[in-house]
Design a protein around this motif. Structure first.
Motif, PDB file in Angstrom:
ATOM      1  N   ALA A 352      -3.521  -8.435   6.966  1.00  0.00           N
ATOM      2  CA  ALA A 352      -2.555  -9.527   6.802  1.00  0.00           C
ATOM      3  C   ALA A 352      -3.251 -10.848   7.103  1.00  0.00           C
ATOM      4  O   ALA A 352      -3.808 -11.040   8.192  1.00  0.00           O
ATOM      5  CB  ALA A 352      -1.369  -9.327   7.745  1.00  0.00           C
ATOM      6  N   ARG A 356       1.244 -16.311   5.354  1.00  0.00           N
ATOM      7  CA  ARG A 356       2.302 -15.298   5.416  1.00  0.00           C
ATOM      8  C   ARG A 356       2.575 -14.721   4.029  1.00  0.00           C
ATOM      9  O   ARG A 356       2.726 -15.442   3.055  1.00  0.00           O
ATOM     10  CB  ARG A 356       3.571 -15.929   5.998  1.00  0.00           C
ATOM     11  CG  ARG A 356       4.621 -14.940   6.464  1.00  0.00           C
ATOM     12  CD  ARG A 356       5.674 -15.630   7.320  1.00  0.00           C
ATOM     13  NE  ARG A 356       6.367 -16.695   6.600  1.00  0.00           N
ATOM     14  CZ  ARG A 356       6.155 -17.995   6.786  1.00  0.00           C
ATOM     15  NH1 ARG A 356       5.250 -18.406   7.674  1.00  0.00           N
ATOM     16  NH2 ARG A 356       6.832 -18.903   6.109  1.00  0.00           N
ATOM     17  N   TYR A 359      -1.872 -10.352   1.627  1.00  0.00           N
ATOM     18  CA  TYR A 359      -2.552  -9.195   2.212  1.00  0.00           C
ATOM     19  C   TYR A 359      -3.766  -8.835   1.354  1.00  0.00           C
ATOM     20  O   TYR A 359      -3.773  -9.070   0.148  1.00  0.00           O
ATOM     21  CB  TYR A 359      -1.621  -7.976   2.267  1.00  0.00           C
ATOM     22  CG  TYR A 359      -0.352  -8.207   3.047  1.00  0.00           C
ATOM     23  CD1 TYR A 359      -0.241  -7.787   4.375  1.00  0.00           C
ATOM     24  CD2 TYR A 359       0.742  -8.845   2.456  1.00  0.00           C
ATOM     25  CE1 TYR A 359       0.924  -7.996   5.092  1.00  0.00           C
ATOM     26  CE2 TYR A 359       1.915  -9.057   3.163  1.00  0.00           C
ATOM     27  CZ  TYR A 359       2.000  -8.632   4.484  1.00  0.00           C
ATOM     28  OH  TYR A 359       3.162  -8.848   5.191  1.00  0.00           O
ATOM     29  N   ARG A 379       4.333  -1.305   5.190  1.00  0.00           N
ATOM     30  CA  ARG A 379       3.990  -2.551   5.880  1.00  0.00           C
ATOM     31  C   ARG A 379       4.691  -3.738   5.220  1.00  0.00           C
ATOM     32  O   ARG A 379       5.246  -4.615   5.914  1.00  0.00           O
ATOM     33  CB  ARG A 379       2.471  -2.737   5.853  1.00  0.00           C
ATOM     34  CG  ARG A 379       1.981  -4.059   6.426  1.00  0.00           C
ATOM     35  CD  ARG A 379       2.144  -4.133   7.929  1.00  0.00           C
ATOM     36  NE  ARG A 379       1.680  -5.389   8.466  1.00  0.00           N
ATOM     37  CZ  ARG A 379       0.407  -5.657   8.779  1.00  0.00           C
ATOM     38  NH1 ARG A 379      -0.526  -4.733   8.611  1.00  0.00           N
ATOM     39  NH2 ARG A 379       0.071  -6.827   9.267  1.00  0.00           N
ATOM     40  N   ARG A 382       8.396  -3.767   6.034  1.00  0.00           N
ATOM     41  CA  ARG A 382       8.644  -4.134   7.427  1.00  0.00           C
ATOM     42  C   ARG A 382       8.441  -5.634   7.634  1.00  0.00           C
ATOM     43  O   ARG A 382       9.277  -6.310   8.239  1.00  0.00           O
ATOM     44  CB  ARG A 382       7.716  -3.339   8.336  1.00  0.00           C
ATOM     45  CG  ARG A 382       7.952  -3.584   9.823  1.00  0.00           C
ATOM     46  CD  ARG A 382       7.158  -2.618  10.664  1.00  0.00           C
ATOM     47  NE  ARG A 382       5.714  -2.840  10.546  1.00  0.00           N
ATOM     48  CZ  ARG A 382       4.877  -2.011   9.948  1.00  0.00           C
ATOM     49  NH1 ARG A 382       5.325  -0.902   9.385  1.00  0.00           N
ATOM     50  NH2 ARG A 382       3.574  -2.281   9.891  1.00  0.00           N
ATOM     51  N   ASP A 383       7.342  -6.173   7.132  1.00  0.00           N
ATOM     52  CA  ASP A 383       7.035  -7.584   7.352  1.00  0.00           C
ATOM     53  C   ASP A 383       7.996  -8.505   6.616  1.00  0.00           C
ATOM     54  O   ASP A 383       8.330  -9.586   7.111  1.00  0.00           O
ATOM     55  CB  ASP A 383       5.608  -7.885   6.898  1.00  0.00           C
ATOM     56  CG  ASP A 383       4.557  -7.271   7.819  1.00  0.00           C
ATOM     57  OD1 ASP A 383       4.953  -6.637   8.814  1.00  0.00           O
ATOM     58  OD2 ASP A 383       3.355  -7.430   7.530  1.00  0.00           O
TER      59      ASP A 383
END
Length: 532
Positions: A352, A356, A359, A379, A382-383
């Motif tokens: 990451a 923001r 990835y 992932r 979730r993020d």
């Protein structure tokens, strides 16, 4: 974001890079209901994936580095791929010759294989067998006999054409609603307020495209750092190593099964593998800092592979004259400059970035692409706070998979129309999707005629490649669609026949035919193709 005039199209996720990892992530995300855009600077599967050793394996040697979890995961994925892609992934038996003075004693290899079997509990493949010297030489009589003390035999799996594995993942992604664009080189990753906003790319004609997304995955393999640089972040994530292979015709003493050993000169893992009617020999493992797209075998690498093969098979009479062509690619390993190349982990990770929503996929291997995709989506969800009710795709077959009864029926029909050898070739290239070639031939029988079965493609395949599988160039068609470009002559006869057929079919004009043939010849020169 879709109303932003700078980014007229908006997606949940943009995946940059359509090798096996990027294609698998796109497939997983689209199947989970995300709106996905998949981009690649060239053809799908044309980078690292196409230069691999073409194994689906647990990674026996990773055990000595203590990577038990990686081996367990890899063995689980090997079992899954045997089920969901049976037309592409098949069991492969490997012999390990054991020599006095080798880095690993017979007892160490035996314990390693016992652990390998234990970690693959529930497997469909048989367990290993330890062999006496005489038993091994009975199976592989061409091996060097000096100081040979015995051997072992075990199973992993082979994917003859990982390029097709990529294409079927892209097909599955598109069938679930993704958009896929090849020859779309990303030129910028836009950010706003510390978060990713979208990407910009340029196509092969110079036209600029833009799209918005709040999630962007950089799955460009050895090109990862270059894309990260486009986002204004210059972290060294990749410490790529070059792996080169030889493709050779049969030689005196050549084995009927695969051989896995260690190179005498430096102890590297070394394979001699029956592949596509030929032999694949490799690999090297050298630090590489140049353009990944320009990686080619060096004279020193070629000599190293030839010498190690001749040492292993001393009755060969010389392997160099049997080399048909070479392959080289860059492994996108994590940046670990202080480690020996062979000790750098083959595990994958999703990095990451400070931006923001951006990835990068670092590391990984062909075998674990499905696991990587699952973990990446977990992932991302979730993020990004996405809903967690994602479907389980573990056992979802690829588009070309078929149950045994359906496979046998299709093979019988293909054999009636094209003959048994051609039927087997079509099945091991397209699987159940070979039915589409039959459909085209039923409508237009002339699309089922070819100059040399097994050497030159059916016109139906050419139309299928261009119209249904995003092939743009002659290299795309022969090396990553119908796969006839990876035969003994590297597709020399197939190229001439395919270009002529596409002209006759009205797909290419004469100028395009000449352009594509010259492009194919240039491609062949990079691979040191013999007699092209």
């Amino acid at each position: 974001m879709g109303s932003d005039p700078n980014f007229p199209d908006a997606y949940d996720l943009i995946v940059i890079g359509a090798g096996i990892n990027g294609a698998s992530i796109a497939r997983e995300a689209a199947a989970q209901g995300l709106d996905v855009l998949l981009l690649d600077q060239a053809d799908f599967g044309g980078g690292t994936t196409s230069a691999s050793t073409r194994l689906i394996h647990g990674g026996l040697r990773y055990l000595e580095h203590g990577e038990i979890a990686l081996v367990r995961e890899s063995l689980r994925e090997r079992e899954t791929l045997l089920k969901v892609a049976p037309h592409l992934v098949e069991p492969l038996g490997l012999y390990i010759p054991i020599y006095l003075g080798g880095r690993r004693a017979r007892w160490q290899i035996g314990i390693g294989l016992m652990l390998y079997d234990w970690l693959s509990a529930g497997r469909s493949l048989p367990g290993h067998r330890m062999l006496s010297r005489d038993e091994l030489l009975e199976q592989v009589p061409g091996l060097a006999t000096d100081e040979l003390v015995g051997g072992a035999f075990y199973y992993d799996a082979q994917v003859t054409f990982p390029e097709r594995l990529v294409i079927e993942n892209v097909i599955a992604a598109v069938e679930h609603g993704a958009r896929a664009l090849s020859y779309a080189r990303v030129t910028g990753v836009a950010t706003a307020g510390g978060a990713v906003a979208g990407v910009e790319w340029r196509d092969r004609h110079g036209a600029v495209g833009k799209a918005a997304a709040r999630l962007v995955v950089n799955a460009t393999g050895p090109w990862v750092d270059r894309v990260v640089g486009a986002a204004g972040e210059g972290l060294p994530l990749i410490g790529g190593t070059k792996g080169s292979h030889l493709v050779v015709e049969g030689f005196r003493g050549a084995p009927d099964a695969a051989i896995y050993t260690e190179a005498v000169s430096d102890g590297r893992p070394f394979f001699v593998i029956p592949w596509n009617g030929l032999y694949l020999i490799g690999t090297t493992d050298l630090r590489y800092e140049g353009d990944p797209g320009e990686a080619v075998i060096t004279d020193a690498e070629l000599e190293y592979l030839v010498e190690e093969t001749e040492r292993l098979f001393p009755a060969s009479g010389g392997v160099a004259p049997h080399v048909l062509y070479t392959q080289s690619g860059i492994r996108p390993l994590p940046y670990e400059p202080d480690k020996d190349e062979s000790a750098v982990t083959r595990r994958h990770l999703l990095h990451a970035h400070a931006v923001r929503g951006l990835y990068s996929v670092v590391g990984g291997k062909l075998t674990t692409h499905r696991a990587l995709a699952r973990q990446a989506l977990e992932r991302l969800r979730r993020d990004a706070g996405l809903a967690e009710d994602a479907p389980d795709l573990d056992d979802a077959p690829l588009p070309g998979a078929a149950e045994p009864a359906a496979r046998d029926a299709l093979l019988a029909e293909l054999a009636r129309r094209f003959g048994e050898p051609e039927a087997r070739r079509l099945w091991h290239t397209y699987g159940a999707r070979a039915e589409r070639m039959l459909d085209r031939v039923r409508e237009r029988p002339e699309l089922g005629e070819t100059r040399e079965p097994g050497v030159t493609p059916l016109p139906a395949e050419l139309l299928h490649a261009v119209e249904a599988e995003w092939a743009v160039t002659l290299v795309d068609i022969l090396q990553r669609r119908c796969m006839l470009g990876l035969g003994r002559d590297f597709g020399r006869r197939a190229a001439a026949a395919a270009a002529e057929s596409l002209s006759t079919l009205g797909v290419w004009d004469r100028a395009r035919v000449e352009q594509e043939l010259e492009g194919y010849r240039a491609h062949a020169r990079r691979f040191r193709v013999r007699d092209f």
